[in-house]
Design an enzyme around this catalytic site. Structure first.
Site, PDB file in Angstrom:
ATOM      1  N   HIS A   1       0.853  -1.181   0.000  1.00 46.83           N
ATOM      2  CA  HIS A   1       0.000   0.000   0.000  1.00 46.83           C
ATOM      3  C   HIS A   1       0.895   1.239   0.000  1.00 46.83           C
ATOM      4  CE1 HIS A   1      -3.669   2.235   0.712  1.00 46.83           C
ATOM      5  NE2 HIS A   1      -3.056   2.909   1.662  1.00 46.83           N
TER       6      HIS A   1
ATOM      7  N   ASP B   1       0.601   5.214  -0.084  1.00 44.48           N
ATOM      8  CA  ASP B   1      -0.234   6.406  -0.084  1.00 44.48           C
ATOM      9  C   ASP B   1       0.331   7.394  -1.097  1.00 44.48           C
ATOM     10  OD1 ASP B   1      -2.142   5.606   1.800  1.00 44.48           O
ATOM     11  OD2 ASP B   1      -0.717   5.962   3.422  1.00 44.48           O
TER      12      ASP B   1
ATOM     13  N   ASP C   1      -7.963   1.171   2.386  1.00 41.06           N
ATOM     14  CA  ASP C   1      -7.591   2.130   3.425  1.00 41.06           C
ATOM     15  C   ASP C   1      -8.377   3.433   3.355  1.00 41.06           C
ATOM     16  OD1 ASP C   1      -6.076   3.150   5.552  1.00 41.06           O
ATOM     17  OD2 ASP C   1      -4.620   4.061   4.218  1.00 41.06           O
TER      18      ASP C   1
ATOM     19  N   HIS D   1      -6.941   9.321  -0.711  1.00 39.95           N
ATOM     20  CA  HIS D   1      -7.566   9.172   0.619  1.00 39.95           C
ATOM     21  C   HIS D   1      -6.777   9.727   1.810  1.00 39.95           C
ATOM     22  CE1 HIS D   1      -5.459   5.124   0.343  1.00 39.95           C
ATOM     23  NE2 HIS D   1      -5.050   5.541   1.522  1.00 39.95           N
TER      24      HIS D   1
HETATM   25 ZN   LIG Z   1      -3.578   4.658   2.720  1.00 40.38          ZN
END
Ligand SMILES: [Zn+2]
Length: 1022
Positions: A260, A262, A372, A577
Site C-alpha cells: 500500500h 499512499d 484504506d 484518501h
Molecule cells: Zn492509505
C-alpha cells in the site's frame, strides 16, 4: 526421536527455542549469530547532496566527495547520492555475497544506470544481492550508486509518526559493507521462527502446539550452529512437522503480495514516485526468484509516474503483468476517498483508471480495491458495476470505534439495488508479514465461518511502501498445507473472488453505505482542499458542457479533450484518501492547492474559449446556464459591461440567455426595527435577524409556517473543544459535543448592506476569540426560496471546532443527506450504538429534515460535515488540528451556506435543484446585442438530472450524456435536445456502447425509464 523425555515445562522449552534464534541474546553461540559470515568494507564511498529529486543521469554527472559510514546527511527531504566502489574478495568463491546497507533514509541501488533494488531498514530490506554463488567469471569489482532520500518510510515526524515533519532532521548510514550471507542459516531460522510462532499462537489448548514445541526443542538439540553439516537433519525434522497435512475441510487463505503506497501523506507527491520505484523494483527482483509470487498493485496514477520516471522498470512490470504475477487492481486513477468526491468524480476515477490499465496492460480490473479509505458511499456498487467491476475488497471498517461490522464476505447492495461481492480480509490488515499470527487471525476472525471457506491475506510492508520480502514468501511457502493452520496458496484476486462466488449461497447482504465509525473529522479538516475540490468539480462540469455545445454552435471549435484529461487527472489525484480528507502534511496541502490553482486557471481559459464559441461577439451580456432547468436568479453584472449592478435574469436550461432585466413579482423589503433587529421579506420568506446575526424567525409565507424552533435561534455559531484520542486531523470524538459554547461576542452588530429591491442583505462581525472572527453577509434575493449566508472567517484556533446550528420546527426520526447521484437517510435519534456512532456524518450539497408537508434544508457550497440530532441541523465549518499539519486551516476562509424552508417534500420543493443552483453560478459571457436565448437540452421530469455532457473518449462527433434519477422514484422522462442527434445508444460508465440497447430518437426527444437512483449514460451520435 525424543531420546530423553523432557519435563512438562512448556515455558522453558519455548524460551530455549526463542533464545536459540534471538538477535539480542547469546548471538555468540546461537543460530542467529551465524546468519552472516565474513565481511569486507567498501573500497570507497563518496556522496553529493541535492535539495531536488533528480534523475540518475543528472546525479551521476555530479562531483562526489568522500564520506564514511556513520556520517549523517540532510536536512529532511533532501537527497544524498552515494557512489560506492567495491571489490569482492577472491576467497568468497561459491558464497552468496550481499551489499549490506543500513540507513535511516529510504534508498535505491542503481547499477548500470538502472534502478535494481530498494533498501529500507524499516521495511526489512537491507541487502542487495551481488551474487547468489560467486563464480570466478563474475565481476568482482563494481561501482554502484545509492540514492538515499532524507526521509524514512513514514516521512520525518517529530516524536510521533503523525507529528508534523521535522524540517532539520539528519539521516545516517549505519552500515555499508560486503558480507557473506549464509542462506542455509536463513532457511533454518525461518523453520525455527515459524515453529516458535505456532507454539505461541495455538496456545496451550491445542495439542498441535505441543507437537510444534517438542519438534522445535529437538531441533535445538540436534543443531550445532558452528557445524553446518548438522543443518540438514534439523531442517528435515522441521519438514516432517510442516508436511503433516490438513483435512479437506480446512479454510484456505489466498495470499497476495501487496504494497500500500499512499499517493501522498506524511511525504509529498514527488517522493511517492520514488517510493513506487523502490518498492516495485524490489517486487520484480522477488518475481525473478519466486515464480509463484503474486503481487497486487493499485492506482493507475502510480503506474503512470513509474512509466515516465523509470521506463525500464515499467517494461519489466508489463512483462510480469503478462505472466500473470504482477496484477494491476482497483480500476481507479488513485485509491480515492469513498465519501467526498462527487458522483461524476467517482465515475472519472474509474474511467481514467480502467482506460489506463487497458491501454498499458491490455486488461480491465475486475475488482475495486480500496483497503484504506474512511467509509464507502452507497452509490459505489452501481458505479462499480457500470465500470465492469463486480468484486470489492477493503478492510477499513475493522477500524470502527463503536460497532463491529458483522461480515467478512458478503454481498454489498447499493442505493439502487446493485450488488457487488465484497471481501474484508479477516486479518484486518493490508500489510501482513506472512507470519503464523496473520494466518491464525485470518482463520479466527472470519465472521462468515461455514459460509465462506476462503479468505485473502495481503502481505507486504505498506502505507509508506516497502512491500513483500523474501522472508515473507519463505514463511508462506513453509506452511502451505500444515495441519493446524489454514491452507495457504498464492492467488490473484480473480481466483479468490471466483472461489467466493462459486460458493456464495449462504452469504448475507449488507444494504446501504459502509460508514466508518472513525475519522469523521475528515469531512471538515483542510477546508481549502474541500473548497478546491467542489469548485473544480463544478468548473470541469461547466467546461465539458460548454465545450460540447460549442462543437455544434461553431464547427471550427476544437473540443479540448487532452487538456481536460490533464485537469481531471489533477482533480482525481487530489481525491486521494489522505489528501481530500485533509490528513496530510503541509507540503502536500501546498501541492494540492497549487493543483487546484492549475485547474482554476487552465479551466478558466477553456471555459472562456468554449463560451465565446457559443455566441457572436459583442458588447452585450448573456449568461451560460449549465444546469438542465430554467433559472430565475439575481446576478451581479460586472463593471465595464453594458450594465453593472444587480439584475434578475431568466436563464434557459443548458444554454445561453441574454441578460434582460426582468422585474421581480415581489421585491425584497428590508426594515430595521427599533431594537436593531432587521426584518427582510421577499414574498416567499420573511426573516427577523438579531443584532448578533442569529435568526429570531424564519417564516415560510406560502406554508404559513415558522421554521425556527420555539425559543431557539437559527444561524447560531457554536464552538467545541476538539481533542481526539490520537488521529488529530482525522478524528472528532463523540465527547466533543459536551463542550458546546455559542459564539456570542458582537464586534459589529447587524447593519444593512443592500436595502432591498432585487437584493436585501445585512452584515455583522462576531469575535470567536482574540485571534479569530466571523464576518457574515446574510442575503435575501428576490424570487429566491432560500437565504444565503456568505461567510468569511479569520481562523487562528487550536483544537477547536466551529459549526453553525439551525434548530428547526420539524419532528422526524430521519434526516436526508445528498450523496453521489442520490441521497440517503440517517437517524436523528440515538437509540442504538449504530445510531449513536453517526454523531458526525458526511453529505454533499444539501441535507434536509422534513416531516409530512414541511421541512427545512441546509445547503452549502463547499462543506461536507453535517449532524442532525433531534430537530437541530448543524453544519460543520472549520477544525484546527495540529498533526500532521501544524498549520492546518489557519488563515482566512470563505464559504456560503443557505437555509431553505419548504412545504411538501424536499423533492417536490426542488431542494435538489436549489442546491445545484447555489453551487453552479450562472456564468457571464460577452455577446452581441441581438443574441437570442437558446437551450440545448432539457428533461421533462424534475426527478431526472442531466449531470454530465462530454465528448465521448476517442470518438469525435459523439457526445456522452449522463442522467440520474434523484428523487428515489421510478419515472419515465424525456430528454429533449436541439442538437442534431441521429442515433442514441445506452452505454456503460466506461462509454462502451451496449449493442442491444439502441434508444429511439423522436421529434419529442429520447424517452427513458428510470428506477430509483439509477444512473443512465447515453452515446449521442450526431
Ligand atoms: Zn492509505
Amino acid at each position: 526421536m525424543y531420546h530423553l523425555p523432557v519435563l512438562k515445562n512448556r515455558r522453558t522449552l519455548l524460551e530455549r527455542a526463542e533464545k536459540f534464534i534471538s538477535d539480542i541474546y547469546f548471538t555468540d553461540c546461537n543460530l542467529r549469530g551465524r546468519l552472516y559470515g565474513d565481511s569486507c568494507p567498501l573500497e570507497s564511498l563518496a556522496c553529493f547532496l541535492t535539495p531536488k529529486r533528480i534523475t540518475f543521469s543528472e546525479a551521476s554527472k555530479q562531483i562526489f566527495d568522500p564520506c564514511k559510514v556513520g556520517d549523517t546527511f540532510g536536512p529532511t527531504w533532501w537527497t544524498c547520492w552515494f557512489k560506492a566502489t567495491l571489490k569482492i574478495p577472491e576467497s568468497w568463491r561459491g558464497k552468496e555475497v550481499h551489499l549490506l546497507w543500513e540507513s535511516d533514509g529510504e534508498a535505491m541501488v542503481w547499477r548500470d544506470e538502472q534502478p535494481v533494488q530498494g533498501l529500507t531498514k524499516e521495511g526489512e530490506k537491507t541487502s542487495y544481492i551481488l551474487s547468489e554463488c560467486l563464480q570466478d567469471e563474475e565481476p568482482h569489482s563494481l561501482t554502484l550508486y545509492v540514492e538515499m532520500a532524507c526521509n524514512g518510510l513514514f516521512g520525518a515526524g517529530q516524536g510521533s509518526q503523525i507529528a508534523a515533519p521535522d524540517p532539520n532532521r539528519k539521516f545516517s548510514v549505519q552500515r555499508a559493507e560486503l558480507v557473506v550471507f549464509n542462506r542455509d542459516v536463513r532457511e533454518l531460522l525461518t523453520d525455527f521462527e515459524m515453529l516458535v510462532d505456532i507454539v505461541k499462537e495455538l496456545g496451550e489448548e491445542e495439542q498441535r502446539g505441543y507437537q510444534a514445541l517438542f519438534t522445535v526443542n529437538e531441533m535445538v538439540n540436534l543443531c550445532d550452529p558452528s557445524d553446518p553439516s548438522s543443518f540438514a537433519k534439523v531442517h528435515s525434522l522441521a519438514g516432517t512437522f510442516f508436511n503433516q497435512r490438513n483435512g479437506e475441510s480446512q479454510h484456505t487463505v489466498h495470499a497476495m503480495g501487496h504494497c500500500h503506497i499512499d499517493s501522498a501523506w506524511l511525504w509529498p507527491y514527488e517522493e511517492t514516485i520514488r517510493k513506487c520505484g523502490r518498492s516495485w523494483v524490489t517486487v520484480i527482483r522477488l518475481m525473478e526468484k519466486n515464480p509463484e509470487f503474486v503481487f497486487t498493485c493499485s492506482q493507475a496514477q502510480q503506474f503512470q509516474w513509474v512509466k515516465s520516471w523509470y521506463p525500464g522498470l515499467f517494461s519489466s512490470i508489463q512483462h510480469y503483468v503478462k505472466k500473470g504475477q504482477f496484477i494491476p487492481v482497483g480500476g481507479t486513477w488513485v485509491e480515492m476517498d469513498g465519501n467526498l468526491p462527487s458522483g461524476e468524480s467517482m465515475v472519472r476515477q474509474f474511467l481514467e483508471g480502467q482506460r489506463f490499465f487497458n491501454k498499458e496492460f491490455g486488461r480491465y480490473c475486475k475488482e475495486f480495491w480500496l483497503p484504506d479509505t474512511f467509509g464507502y458511499s452507497a452509490q459505489l456498487p452501481q458505479i462499480m458495476q457500470g465500470c465492469g467491476i463486480s468484486n470489492f475488497l477493503t478492510q477499513k471498517l475493522s477500524w470502527n470505534l463503536i460497532n463491529t461490522f458483522p461480515h467478512n464476505t458478503f454481498f454489498w447492495e447499493g442505493l439502487d439495488g446493485s450488488t457487488v461481492l465484497t471481501h474484508f480480509p479477516p486479518g484486518n490488515s493490508y500489510e501482513m508479514k506472512g507470519k503464523v499470527e496473520d494466518l491464525v487471525k485470518t482463520l479466527k476472525n472470519n465472521k462468515d465461518k461455514g459460509r465462506a471457506n476462503h479468505s485473502a491475506a495481503l502481505f507486504g510492508f505498506g502505507d509508506g511502501g516497502g512491500g513483500p520480502t523474501q522472508l515473507m514468501l519463505d514463511r508462506l511457502r513453509l506452511v502451505q498445507d500444515t495441519n493446524g493452520l489454514p491452507k495457504v496458496q498464492m492467488s490473484t484476486p480473480d481466483e479468490l473472488f471466483t472461489r467466493l462466488q462459486a460458493d456464495s449461497a449462504l452469504l448475507c447482504t449488507w444494504a446501504g453505505e459502509l460508514f466508518l465509525e472513525l475519522h469523521n473529522g475528515t469531512y471538515t479538516t483542510q477546508a481549502q482542499i474541500k473548497r478546491g475540490n467542489r469548485q473544480c468539480e463544478t468548473l470541469l462540469h461547466d467546461i465539458e458542457i460548454a465545450s460540447s455545445l460549442a462543437l455544434y454552435r461553431n464547427n471550427t471549435f476544437p473540443y479540448p479533450a487532452e487538456k481536460l484529461q490533464e485537469l481531471w487527472r489533477l482533480l482525481l489525484l487530489n481525491q486521494f484518501h489522505d489528501v481530500i480528507p485533509g490528513s496530510c502534511i503541509e507540503m502536500v496541502v501546498e501541492d494540492a492547492l497549487k493543483y487546484y490553482e492549475d485547474i482554476r486557471s487552465g479551466g478558466a481559459a477553456l471555459l472562456r474559449d468554449a463560451c465565446e464559441a457559443l455566441v457572436a461577439k459583442g458588447s452585450s451580456v448573456a449568461v451560460f446556464n449549465s444546469l438542465p432547468w430554467e433559472r430565475l436568479e439575481v446576478v451581479q453584472i460586472q463593471e465595464g459591461a453594458e450594465k453593472s449592478g444587480l439584475v434578475l435574469v431568466r436563464a434557459s436550461s443548458i444554454g445561453v440567455s441574454p441578460v434582460k432585466d426582468t422585474p421581480p413579482v415581489t421585491p425584497v423589503s428590508v426594515t430595521v426595527q427599533a431594537d436593531g433587529t432587521v426584518v427582510m421579506e421577499n414574498g416567499l420568506l420573511k426573516t427577523a435577524i438579531n443584532r448578533d446575526g442569529t435568526l429570531a424567525s424564519l417564516y415560510l409565507i406560502s406554508g404559513n409556517r415558522e421554521s425556527i424552533s420555539d425559543g431557539c435561534l437559527g444561524n447560531q455559531f457554536v464552538m467545541f473543544d476538539d481533542v481526539p484520542l490520537y488521529w488529530d486531523a482525522w478524528d472528532v470524538m463523540d465527547y466533543h459535543l459536551q463542550t458546546r459554547k455559542p459564539v456570542a461576542e458582537v464586534v459589529q452588530p447587524v447593519h444593512v448592506v443592500s436595502s432591498g429591491g432585487l437584493r436585501g442583505s445585512v452584515s455583522f462581525t462576531l469575535r470567536i476569540s482574540d485571534k479569530s472572527t466571523i464576518t457574515q453577509e446574510i442575503i435575501m434575493d428576490a424570487m429566491c426560496p432560500y437565504i444565503k449566508f456568505s461567510t468569511e472567517v479569520q481562523w487562528a484556533e487550536s483544537h477547536k471546532f466551529l459549526k453553525v446550528e439551525f434548530p428547526v420546527r420539524v419532528r422526524s426520526p430521519n434526516a436526508t443527506y445528498e450523496i453521489q447521484f442520490g441521497h440517503l437517510q440517517r437517524p436523528t435519534h440515538r437509540n442504538t450504538s449504530w445510531d449513536w456512532a453517526r454523531f458526525e456524518v458526511w453529505g454533499h450539497k444539501w441535507a434536509d429534515l422534513s416531516e409530512h408537508n414541511f421541512g427545512v434544508s441546509l445547503l452549502n457550497d463547499c462543506k461536507y460535515g453535517y449532524s442532525v440530532h433531534k430537530n437541530t441541523m448543524t453544519l460543520s465549518l472549520l477544525r484546527a488540528p495540529k498533526a500532521p499539519d501544524a498549520t492546518a486551516d489557519m488563515g482566512i476562509h470563505h464559504f456560503t451556506y443557505a437555509i431553505m424552508p419548504h412545504t411538501r417534500s424536499f423533492q417536490e420543493a426542488s431542494v435538489i435543484q436549489c442546491a445545484y443552483n447555489l453551487n453552479f453560478p450562472l456564468r457571464l459571457i460577452q455577446c452581441s446585442p441581438d443574441t437570442m436565448p437558446w437551450s440545448a437540452f432539457s428533461v421533462t421530469s424534475q426527478a431526472v438530472i442531466l449531470e454530465t455532457i462530454k465528448q465521448a473518449e476517442d470518438r469525435g462527433g459523439v457526445l456522452v450524456v449522463r442522467l440520474y434519477e434523484s428523487h428515489g422514484s421510478s419515472v419515465t422522462a424525456t430528454l429533449r435536445t436541439t442538437l442534431p442527434v441521429r442515433e442514441a445508444w445506452v452505454c456503460d460508465l466506461l462509454e462502451k456502447q451496449d449493442p442491444n440497447r439502441p434508444v429511439q430518437v423522436t421529434s419529442e426527444g429520447i424517452t427513458l425509464d428510470f428506477k430509483p437512483f439509477q444512473i443512465v449514460s447515453l452515446l449521442l451520435i450526431m
